[in-house]
Design an enzyme around this catalytic site. Structure first.
Site: not given
Ligand SMILES: Cc1cc2nc3c(=O)[nH]c(=O)nc-3n(C[C@H](O)[C@H](O)[C@H](O)COP(=O)(O)O)c2cc1C
Length: 404
Positions: A211, A280, A290, A325, A339
């Site tokens: 990310n 996640d 590869k 967070f 949460k």
């Protein structure tokens, strides 16, 4: 024992004192440190790598190969360590480290390691006093995180007398212990564990799922807590932000590696701040080779990663502070409050990735601190350093530490 649990990478270079590094390794182990070794090709002419491999219980990082056959082990290997010590350090290696040359395992580890770095020069007096060596040492002293165990004076192996002698291994250990001690004295005795950066989940040896987290918030947190006297451990994945000096940094790549490192350190931490952007999901299997381009559709099957935040929050001890967070794009307050309630954490830092108002890689962020049992404040834009200061103030309040 102040070196207990400390991960030390010992860099051995090709000086006559290389045999004394064997004793140094033993003494460091006796202090409770875990030691691994990297050697220059010249060092292996003075002492066999098998000696270090046998005593450390780990393969030695040598010129012709890295201990673990992983694509980035030249970076991972030094980053495993909290502390890197080059002992003995030859005039040649001093020169390389000062000038940014990294063509052998020791100079390469020096360049890529992120923890504290120690140099123990040892050489003939004429070499030691030569303008080049003096200048290189001066330059290295100005590098962040670099410290010296100074060369001793006395009879040298070559028969001459003067400065340049390798200090006794016992003295080197005492210097490291004294440095640890002084860090402890200025600390408030509280330990904070911060996660930061992103994780990378391998698809094959060269590709991964990740990310856009830059690690800037984690770096700001580490700095704020360090400056407030906390003993900071930053368990982090790849990140663009500079790792602050004066903290223990532990590099991990995948979510599973981060999970292991965090859970191992969690019991001794007074506060845990989960700032890392952890994937996640990960590919169910990572290809060994590869994946070839066949121009056809490719389906990746994903499976869930272990939940680092949930696993610490669920096992929270009395008095421990756990902060998570929540990066939300949809009904942010609602999801963050859920949460907070579900996890049992003390605080959720809600933040939203609104490009115009900061976010990934920027210095500011839109955030709100949602504390258990308190009214939720609105999202507001602030610098990441301001966010860190607010979190520090919350943790101080919870742990009964006075704000500076
Ligand atoms: C017997 C012998 C002893 C040496 N001792 C030292 C020493 O104590 N310190 C030093 O800086 N160089 C010493 N050298 C020179 C280094 O081995 C040489 O500069 C080598 O290239 C260093 O490589 P490295 O820095 O990659 O380990 C010695 C050389 C020999 C042949």
């Amino acid at each position: 024992m102040h070196l207990s649990g400390k991960k030390i990478l010992l860099g051995v270079t090709g000086g006559i004192a290389a045999y004394k590094s064997v004793e140094l390794l033993r003494l460091l182990q006796r202090q409770g440190a875990e030691v691994r070794v990297a050697m220059t090709p010249a060092a292996t002419k003075f002492v066999g790598s098998l000696t270090f491999a046998s005593l450390s219980g780990c393969p030695v990082y040598l010129q012709d190969g890295v201990p673990e056959a992983r694509p980035f082990s030249h970076i991972d290997f030094p980053r495993w360590a909290d502390l890197f010590i080059v002992a003995p350090c030859t005039a040649n290696t001093l020169g390389k480290m000062a000038c940014g040359i990294a063509d052998d395992p020791v100079s390469l580890c020096f360049m890529t390691s992120l923890g504290e770095k120690w140099i123990v020069p040892a050489m003939n007096t004429a070499m030691y006093l030569s303008p080049a060596v003096q200048e290189n040492m001066e330059r290295l002293r100005s590098f962040p995180g670099v410290r010296f165990v100074e060369a001793a004076s006395g009879k040298l192996a070559c028969g001459e007398s003067g400065v340049g002698r390798f200090p006794e291994p016992e003295e080197i250990v005492q210097t490291l212990l004294a440095a640890e001690e002084s860090q402890t004295v200025t600390s408030n005795g509280k330990r904070v564990l911060i996660t930061g950066g992103r994780t990378e989940e391998p698809i094959d040896p060269v590709r991964y799922i990740s990310n856009r987290s830059s690690g800037k918030t984690a770096a700001a947190l580490a700095r704020a807590f360090r400056d407030a006297g906390y003993l900071v451990t930053l368990v982090h994945g790849p990140m663009e932000a500079e790792i602050p000096s004066g903290i223990t940094s532990v590099f991990t790549r995948s979510a599973r590696e981060m999970h292991t490192e965090v859970l191992a350190r969690f019991p001794e931490s007074d506060a845990v701040i989960h700032c890392a952007a952890v994937a996640d999901y990960r590919p169910k299997t990572a290809a060994n080779e590869k994946i070839k381009d066949s121009r056809g559709a490719l389906t990746l099957e994903l499976e869930a990663n272990p939940h680092i935040f949930r696993d610490t929050a669920a096992n929270k001890k009395a008095g421990q502070v756990i902060i998570g967070f929540a990066l939300e794009t949809e009904a942010p307050e609602k999801h963050a409050l859920e949460k907070l309630k579900k996890s049992g954490a003390d605080l959720i830092v809600l933040n939203t990735p609104v490009e115009s108002s900061g976010g990934f890689g920027k210095d500011s962020v839109s955030f709100a601190l949602l504390a258990a049992g308190e009214n939720a404040p609105p999202l507001h834009l602030g610098k990441k350093s301001e966010l860190a200061a607010e979190i520090l103030s919350f943790v101080n309040r919870k742990l009964g530490v006075k704000n500076a």
